[in-house]
Write an enzyme that holds these catalytic residues in place. Structure first.
Site, PDB file in Angstrom:
ATOM      1  N   ASP A   1       0.757  -1.235  -0.118  1.00  0.00           N
ATOM      2  CA  ASP A   1      -0.116   0.031  -0.020  1.00  0.00           C
ATOM      3  C   ASP A   1       0.918   1.604   0.038  1.00  0.00           C
ATOM      4  O   ASP A   1       1.949   1.285   0.576  1.00  0.00           O
ATOM      5  CB  ASP A   1      -0.981   0.196   1.223  1.00  0.00           C
ATOM      6  CG  ASP A   1      -1.806   1.083   1.051  1.00  0.00           C
ATOM      7  OD1 ASP A   1      -2.307   1.445   0.140  1.00  0.00           O
ATOM      8  OD2 ASP A   1      -2.276   1.639   2.291  1.00  0.00           O
TER       9      ASP A   1
ATOM     10  N   GLY B   1       0.416   5.146  -4.644  1.00  0.00           N
ATOM     11  CA  GLY B   1      -0.093   6.421  -5.260  1.00  0.00           C
ATOM     12  C   GLY B   1       0.177   7.745  -4.350  1.00  0.00           C
ATOM     13  O   GLY B   1       0.534   8.982  -4.924  1.00  0.00           O
TER      14      GLY B   1
ATOM     15  N   ARG C   1      -0.086   9.477  -9.931  1.00  0.00           N
ATOM     16  CA  ARG C   1       0.085   8.126  -9.091  1.00  0.00           C
ATOM     17  C   ARG C   1       0.773   6.998  -9.896  1.00  0.00           C
ATOM     18  O   ARG C   1       1.268   6.390  -9.152  1.00  0.00           O
ATOM     19  CB  ARG C   1      -1.382   7.955  -8.945  1.00  0.00           C
ATOM     20  CG  ARG C   1      -2.176   8.770  -7.715  1.00  0.00           C
ATOM     21  CD  ARG C   1      -3.695   8.343  -7.826  1.00  0.00           C
ATOM     22  NE  ARG C   1      -3.758   6.841  -7.379  1.00  0.00           N
ATOM     23  CZ  ARG C   1      -3.684   6.514  -6.199  1.00  0.00           C
ATOM     24  NH1 ARG C   1      -3.574   7.227  -5.205  1.00  0.00           N
ATOM     25  NH2 ARG C   1      -4.028   5.045  -6.001  1.00  0.00           N
TER      26      ARG C   1
ATOM     27  N   SER D   1      -6.645  -5.743  -6.513  1.00  0.00           N
ATOM     28  CA  SER D   1      -7.763  -6.127  -5.822  1.00  0.00           C
ATOM     29  C   SER D   1      -8.879  -6.277  -6.659  1.00  0.00           C
ATOM     30  O   SER D   1      -8.984  -5.425  -7.607  1.00  0.00           O
ATOM     31  CB  SER D   1      -8.098  -5.576  -4.505  1.00  0.00           C
ATOM     32  OG  SER D   1      -8.543  -4.511  -4.463  1.00  0.00           O
TER      33      SER D   1
ATOM     34  N   ASN E   1      -9.919  -2.994  -6.918  1.00  0.00           N
ATOM     35  CA  ASN E   1      -9.343  -1.800  -7.418  1.00  0.00           C
ATOM     36  C   ASN E   1      -9.697  -1.141  -8.849  1.00  0.00           C
ATOM     37  O   ASN E   1      -9.257  -0.266  -9.450  1.00  0.00           O
ATOM     38  CB  ASN E   1      -7.749  -2.201  -7.798  1.00  0.00           C
ATOM     39  CG  ASN E   1      -6.940  -2.410  -6.589  1.00  0.00           C
ATOM     40  OD1 ASN E   1      -5.918  -2.957  -6.357  1.00  0.00           O
ATOM     41  ND2 ASN E   1      -7.266  -1.489  -5.671  1.00  0.00           N
TER      42      ASN E   1
ATOM     43  N   ARG F   1       1.193  -5.041   6.219  1.00  0.00           N
ATOM     44  CA  ARG F   1       0.695  -3.824   5.514  1.00  0.00           C
ATOM     45  C   ARG F   1       1.728  -2.618   5.334  1.00  0.00           C
ATOM     46  O   ARG F   1       1.877  -2.093   6.401  1.00  0.00           O
ATOM     47  CB  ARG F   1      -0.783  -3.498   5.814  1.00  0.00           C
ATOM     48  CG  ARG F   1      -1.445  -2.498   4.829  1.00  0.00           C
ATOM     49  CD  ARG F   1      -2.707  -1.918   5.074  1.00  0.00           C
ATOM     50  NE  ARG F   1      -3.135  -1.016   4.119  1.00  0.00           N
ATOM     51  CZ  ARG F   1      -4.488  -1.092   3.748  1.00  0.00           C
ATOM     52  NH1 ARG F   1      -5.211  -2.042   3.875  1.00  0.00           N
ATOM     53  NH2 ARG F   1      -4.808  -0.265   2.677  1.00  0.00           N
TER      54      ARG F   1
ATOM     55  N   SER G   1      -7.977  -5.026   4.380  1.00  0.00           N
ATOM     56  CA  SER G   1      -8.600  -4.839   3.121  1.00  0.00           C
ATOM     57  C   SER G   1      -9.060  -6.052   2.103  1.00  0.00           C
ATOM     58  O   SER G   1      -8.741  -6.257   0.906  1.00  0.00           O
ATOM     59  CB  SER G   1      -7.909  -3.930   2.356  1.00  0.00           C
ATOM     60  OG  SER G   1      -7.500  -2.757   2.825  1.00  0.00           O
TER      61      SER G   1
END
Length: 263
Positions: free
Chosen positions: A41, A44, A54, A86, A89, A209, A217
């Site tokens: 994560d 962006g 991004r 994901s 996404n 994460r 998530s």
């Protein structure tokens, strides 16, 4: 244990993954997690913090992914699951989705020889519907080329959602019940586990994460039921093998009870 911070965004990963042995931590024997999952994560936000678009953050993440793979090999991790794209996404802008699909395809194509040399077995977890055929094609080529490798299995979770995986497993079971292959009188946990995307891969021991966000998530909800959680403060392009080792070191100090009691 002290860990040096390194700017991995400019790192050109060498053909061989190995660091100077003097800098690899001596993890306690038998304490290294067998299966680690990473929610990569912050790409962006990393770019936006630098007044970039991004997609520049996703590009900066590529060498970090392979530095982490190298660090996992050095630490003795056997399975590494990377949350790449994901099922949620698809809600992003069409421009970013197109970039991520094309970039994923290019990375797999560009890095397959390197992964093969390192002894990586490429795996995939995710749904076929909606995923670009060109991405699936590259994944299948990479999986076929590396299927006999045994140093580490790297699972690229592309078009992956944990709830979708469980729903797909249940749908497969329902089809087998309808066909008479299995009895539907009692659906067991073992039965569901056997119908997940990669049922031969053991449960996840550690979920990391990056970016400081503290949620999972929809990542490996079944496989990571008893996983330790580590929320690294770095945005993913600032992560790498040394912060990864920090996460492993944190894991080795935990008592793994699985609902029982340590005597």
């Amino acid at each position: 244990m002290a860990f040096e911070q390194v700017d991995y965004t400019s790192l050109n990963i060498p053909a061989a993954p190995f660091s100077d042995p003097a800098i690899i931590p001596a993890f306690p024997k038998g304490k290294v997690p067998r299966h680690v999952g990473i929610i990569m994560d912050g790409n962006g936000r990393w770019a936006q913090n630098r007044a970039m678009v991004r997609t520049k953050g996703h590009q900066a993440a590529e060498p970090v992914v392979f530095d982490v793979i190298a660090g996992a090999i050095e630490a003795g991790v056997r399975y590494l699951s990377l949350y790449t794209f994901s099922t949620e996404n698809w809600k992003r802008s069409p421009q970013e989705v197109r970039f991520l699909m094309g970039f994923s395809r290019e990375i797999i194509h560009r890095r397959v020889a390197q992964m093969d040399e390192w002894g990586v077995r490429v795996r995939w977890a995710g749904r076929r519907p909606r995923l670009w055929k060109s991405v699936i094609d590259e994944l299948e080529v990479a999986m076929e080329r590396t299927k006999h490798n045994s140093t580490i299995d790297v699972v690229f979770c592309i078009n992956y959602g944990g709830r979708a995986e469980i729903a797909d497993a249940c749908a497969d079971i329902a089809r087998e019940v309808k066909d008479g292959a299995i009895s539907g009188e009692r659906v067991t946990e073992k039965m569901i586990a056997e119908h997940l995307y990669n049922p031969d891969i053991p449960d996840c021991d550690l979920v990391i994460r990056t970016s400081g966000e503290q949620r999972t998530s929809n990542f490996l909800p079944w496989e990571a039921t008893y996983a330790e959680l580590d929320f690294a403060p770095e945005l993913f392009p600032d992560y790498g093998r040394v912060p990864f080792w920090r996460s492993i070191s944190h894991y080795t100090r935990q008592e793994r009870r699985f609902g029982g009691v340590i005597k």
